[in-house]
Enzyme design. Structure first.
Site, PDB file in Angstrom:
ATOM      1  CE1 TYR A 468       1.648  -0.829   3.018  1.00 37.34           C
ATOM      2  CE2 TYR A 468      -0.102   0.223   1.756  1.00 37.34           C
ATOM      3  CZ  TYR A 468       1.179   0.245   2.295  1.00 37.34           C
ATOM      4  OH  TYR A 468       1.976   1.342   2.107  1.00 37.34           O
ATOM      5  CG  HIS A 469      -3.093  -6.637  -0.725  1.00 37.53           C
ATOM      6  ND1 HIS A 469      -2.853  -6.336  -2.051  1.00 37.53           N
ATOM      7  CD2 HIS A 469      -3.812  -5.602  -0.229  1.00 37.53           C
ATOM      8  CE1 HIS A 469      -3.405  -5.169  -2.342  1.00 37.53           C
ATOM      9  NE2 HIS A 469      -3.998  -4.709  -1.247  1.00 37.53           N
ATOM     10  N   PRO A 470      -1.553  -9.214   3.272  1.00 38.86           N
ATOM     11  CG  PRO A 470      -1.273  -8.911   5.585  1.00 38.86           C
ATOM     12  CD  PRO A 470      -1.498  -8.157   4.304  1.00 38.86           C
TER      13      PRO A 470
END
Length: 531
Positions: A468-470
């Site tokens: 969850y770190h785009p």
């Protein structure tokens, strides 16, 4: 309606800017958020992340296109869709990355973004309950606290990591970052302290600040190459808001999508969808990066971890509710990913290249596989911190309601696959230590039959996911593929900025929420002319 600033996106960056820009009563500020207010009880309760992961109302619930290196699987990409954005639905881990990350940004042609430049901004933004020191401040809005609950298996994991030879750390935000311990969390009094609570709520009574939820922006309006406002759908009607400046804070997926819908992006793609080209800017939507992640999962012999068992949940759930509502303690104050840290996958690495999280539950597919979580177990996340694979965000069509085509190209670069193989081995090494012996049941994933590097690669193709770190799709810089300059102004256009994680030229080595707050604080300084 005329405003000095229209902010598109009420996530972490948008909430910071709404507060900072409206501090001057002469500035008329409008904040637009596509999702609902952040008034859900499950946002307040830290462990509510388990349900928010599945929410249809407060989570965009995106999926990637089929990933070639992952057996053509489509990967779930949860993103916050509410005031506070992903800070309202995340695991609340407060990490900043390594000092090297910011010095690297500066070396890419971004003066003012080196570590010594951004450290004072990080310190200014936080209230660090442990006290002020060289790396932390105590006068900021974002409350950073120690966990009020630590599961025994999380404690054992930290001990096991030390037995495996990794150093202990009580602060991952110091000069070295390296070590294993417990995450500091964005909580206050045992509740989530997302960026909306920290920054936006105190500003809601200001007469010069308008906040519109359920507001989907269709496009940015231009006069020539000058942004003049936005078209926004609200309560069933599309209206135009005029603005002296438009600031996009939609995040790594939505900001490039909106730029393209507005005619800013690669000419060929825009023309393919019948969109009039305002500015041919080829870097919009390119440079997508995210942390690939995989789980090493064990059965738990002690049967004391979190479970969704219908036979055990009533008793444990009632106890947790009592502890939370009457004491603000207990399992419901857990961020679920309590322990972890930053380690080197091999001695020659100059800085940590792996991040670990330990979850005191059996997890598969982001917890969306409910039946798998019935019963007791624990799950070790491992991700590589600086992947070399690069993906993109592309339009599905010209409809602003259509989700974008998201292609991170996970593990397509050979070095990423090999880094993840080393990561699985490192996590297994920790899981095998004596400290976890009383809990350690059978290994479910990868499973005892998976031993060789080729078998681990096959496991990764079957189970590797994301954490969850785009970032990166409107990258900051001065090269031909840069979208914004070091002041976050869109190249070639006037009165238009992008302020969110999409401007990161490279992915930082850690969780991305605290850096996004820093980016917005720094942008506010530039906009307001604060030295």
């Amino acid at each position: 309606m005329q405003y000095d600033y229209v902010i598109v996106g009420g996530g972490s960056a948008g909430c910071v800017l709404a507060n900072r820009l409206s501090e001057n009563p002469n500035n008329r500020v409008c904040l637009l958020e596509a999702g609902p207010p952040d008034n859900s009880l499950f946002i307040r309760i830290p462990a509510g992340i388990i349900l928010l992961m599945r929410s249809n109302s407060r989570n965009w619930r995106y999926y990637t296109v089929p990933q070639k290196a992952l057996n053509n699987r489509q990967i779930y990409i949860p993103r916050g869709k509410t005031l506070g954005g992903s800070s309202a639905v995340n695991a609340m881990c407060y990490t900043r990355g390594h000092p090297w990350d910011y010095d690297h940004w500066e070396s890419l042609g971004n003066p003012g973004w080196g570590y010594q430049d951004v450290l004072p901004v990080f310190k200014r933004s936080e209230h660090y309950e442990a006290g002020e020191d060289d790396f932390h401040g105590t006068h900021g809005r974002l409350n950073v606290a120690d966990l009020r609950f630590r599961h025994p298996v999380s404690e054992a994991f930290v001990s096991a990591a030390q037995e495996a030879g990794y150093p202990a750390s009580d602060d991952f935000n110091n000069a070295t970052q390296e070590g294993v311990g417990f995450y500091k969390v964005t909580q206050k009094d045992g509740e989530r302290c997302g960026v909306a609570r920290a920054y936006l709520h105190p500003a809601l009574e200001r007469e010069n600040l308008t906040v519109m939820t359920g507001a989907l922006v269709h496009r940015v309006r231009f006069d020539g190459r000058t942004a003049t406002g936005v078209d926004v759908e609200h309560q069933g009607q599309v209206q135009t808001l005029s603005a002296g400046q438009v600031i996009l804070c939609g995040g790594t997926i939505n900001s490039p999508q909106l730029l393209k819908l507005s005619g800013v992006g690669p000419r060929q793609e825009l023309e393919q969808h019948g969109i009039d080209v305002v500015h041919d800017l080829p870097g919009v939507g390119e440079n997508l990066q995210d942390h690939p992640d995989v789980l090493v999962v064990h059965q738990n012999l002690k049967r004391d971890t979190l479970t969704l068992s219908p036979w055990e949940l009533p008793t444990s759930g009632l106890r947790g509710v009592w502890d939370f509502f009457y004491r603000r303690t207990g399992q419901l104050t857990s961020n679920v990913a309590e322990a972890g840290g930053f380690i080197k996958s091999r001695p020659e690495e100059p800085i940590p290249d792996l991040q670990l999280h330990l979850t005191a539950a059996k997890l598969d597919n982001h917890g969306l596989n409910w039946t798998f979580s019935i019963g007791h177990g624990y799950s070790g996340h491992v991700c590589i911190l600086r992947p070399k694979s690069r993906g993109d965000i592309r339009l599905r069509d010209a409809n602003p309601r259509s989700p974008a085509l998201i292609d991170p190209r996970f593990l397509e670069h050979e070095d990423d696959m090999e880094g993840m193989v080393r990561g699985v081995k490192a996590m297994r090494g920790i899981m095998a230590q004596q400290a976890l012996g009383p809990w350690r049941g059978n290994e479910i994933f990868p499973g005892s039959q998976v031993q060789s590097d080729d078998q681990i690669r096959a496991f990764l193709r079957e189970k590797c996911d994301n954490i969850y770190h785009p970032v990166g799709t409107c990258k900051m810089g001065v090269d031909d593929m840069a979208v914004v300059d070091p002041q976050l102004r869109v190249h070639g256009l006037e009165n238009l900025r992008v302020v969110d994680a999409s401007i990161m030229p490279t992915l930082i080595g850690g969780n991305t929420n605290a850096p996004t707050v820093m980016i917005a604080e720094k942008a506010a300084d530039d906009i307001l002319g604060v030295a």
